[in-house]
Design an enzyme around this catalytic site. Structure first.
Site, PDB file in Angstrom:
ATOM      1  N   GLY A 109       0.815  -1.211   0.000  1.00 31.93           N
ATOM      2  CA  GLY A 109       0.000   0.000   0.000  1.00 31.93           C
ATOM      3  C   GLY A 109       0.845   1.254   0.000  1.00 31.93           C
ATOM      4  O   GLY A 109       0.612   2.188  -0.785  1.00 31.93           O
ATOM      5  N   ASP A 133       3.238  -9.362   6.747  1.00 33.44           N
ATOM      6  CA  ASP A 133       2.288 -10.175   5.968  1.00 33.44           C
ATOM      7  C   ASP A 133       2.965 -10.949   4.836  1.00 33.44           C
ATOM      8  O   ASP A 133       2.374 -11.896   4.311  1.00 33.44           O
ATOM      9  CB  ASP A 133       1.194  -9.280   5.375  1.00 33.44           C
ATOM     10  CG  ASP A 133       0.481  -8.453   6.413  1.00 33.44           C
ATOM     11  OD1 ASP A 133       0.384  -8.915   7.567  1.00 33.44           O
ATOM     12  OD2 ASP A 133       0.030  -7.340   6.087  1.00 33.44           O
TER      13      ASP A 133
END
Length: 356
Positions: A109, A133
């Site tokens: 992001g 992640d």
């Protein structure tokens, strides 16, 4: 003229960020005689450069050695805000600070936003991937993932003894957003009996039958269930336990479902590890990855490269066009990959391929 290099960290924190900063400062200073400038709080530092001038500081060789094993980020970070509504001001901040190039450390992001800024601002920019992640495309490893896995495995080790002592089912909810890498890796390494990840559908009946087999066939009266925070609602979810937005959390949701479907009374406890997964001293592997990425990023800038991301592929650091990375991010778990097959071969319940 001495080159002026900016560096910032963006998005959620994770172990290894300071190790990247240390590597960049060391290599840029000793090898190229560049000046390194730390930008506080990601793009907010560029936006508010006039309001917080004392926070924008030069980084040199004095005092950076302890950064190798420090968690978090000395530069601070943000993972929310309206960055794209202040594009012109942020681009102006880059030029006001006299930067010749910028290294940005972030997840998919953050890197998408920084890519847009570097394109519009015509910056020389290199990206370094970090996230617990492990869902950034085109790289096998990112900064922070290994330490997070180790943290979860340590928690599973501790919870296993408690589960065995009290004949309990321990449900452990871990992070990962829409990707199951964290749950899959830690679940296998921590000996979980059930691993539920976003990419693979499952049924409550399947989980219950697996727990019953452990109890009846193997005389195991305890179990460890690892649940990714982004796991799907079960295909056979009961009306009682369904949460429209899962405000209860996936761990609690699974616990409620298991209490409803079982013919045996099950003593269940839920542990949500939360932000403890982001903290701690970086592992040896994360320090290694962070240092290699920092060195490679500086070399790419020295070579005149831009709009590239450093990536770990086949045991070495390579450069990948940032646009290519973003086109395949987030990178999810392939339901047919080797680790999924490994878990199944060890009789771990990990869902049912083909159920939608």
């Amino acid at each position: 003229m001495q080159k002026r290099l900016g560096i910032l960290t963006s998005g959620g924190d994770c172990p290894g960020l300071n190790a990247v900063i240390r590597a960049v400062v060391n290599h840029a200073t000793l090898t190229y005689n560049w000046q390194v400038v730390g930008i506080p709080y990601a793009t907010r530092g560029l936006l508010e450069r006039k309001a917080i001038p004392l926070s924008i500081h030069g980084l040199d060789l004095r005092g950076i050695d302890p950064l190798l094993n420090m968690g978090g980020t000395i530069l601070g970070s943000i993972n929310k805000g309206d960055t794209l509504s202040h594009v012109d001001e942020i681009i102006a901040g880059y030029h006001d600070l006299g930067l010749d190039a910028l290294i940005g450390i972030g997840g998919d992001g953050s890197l998408a936003i920084l890519n847009q800024l570097q394109s519009q601002g015509n910056w020389q920019f290199i990206a370094i991937p970090k996230t617990i992640d492990n869902d950034v495309g085109k790289t096998e490893r990112v900064v922070g993932f290994d330490t997070a896995v180790n943290t979860i495995v340590d928690a599973l080790n501790r919870l296993t003894f408690t589960a065995a002592s009290h004949d309990r089912v321990m449900i452990v909810e871990v992070m990962g957003r829409t990707a199951g890498h964290l749950a899959l890796h830690s679940g296998i390494a921590g000996g979980a009996d059930v691993i539920l990840i976003p990419e693979i559908p499952y049924t409550i009946k399947g989980v219950c039958e697996h727990l019953a087999e452990l109890r009846d066939r193997w005389e195991r009266r305890f179990a460890i269930v690892v649940v990714a925070e982004g796991a799907q609602i079960a295909a056979d979810s009961s009306n009682y336990a369904s949460c429209e937005k899962l405000s209860c959390g996936m761990g609690q949701y699974i616990a409620d479902e298991l209490r409803c479907c079982s013919n045996h009374q099950i003593d269940i406890r839920v542990s949500v590890l939360g932000h403890i997964q982001r903290g701690g001293i970086p592992s040896a592997l994360d320090r290694l990855i962070a240092t290699a990425f920092g060195k490679a990023a500086v070399d790419l800038l020295a070579d005149g490269q831009s709009a590239q991301m450093v990536a770990w592929q086949n045991g070495q650091v390579v450069a990948v066009p940032l646009e290519t990375v973003l086109a395949c991010s987030p990178c999810l778990v392939d339901p047919n990959n080797f680790l999924v097959k490994t878990a199944r071969s060890l009789s771990t319940y990990i869902g049912n391929v083909g159920i939608s």
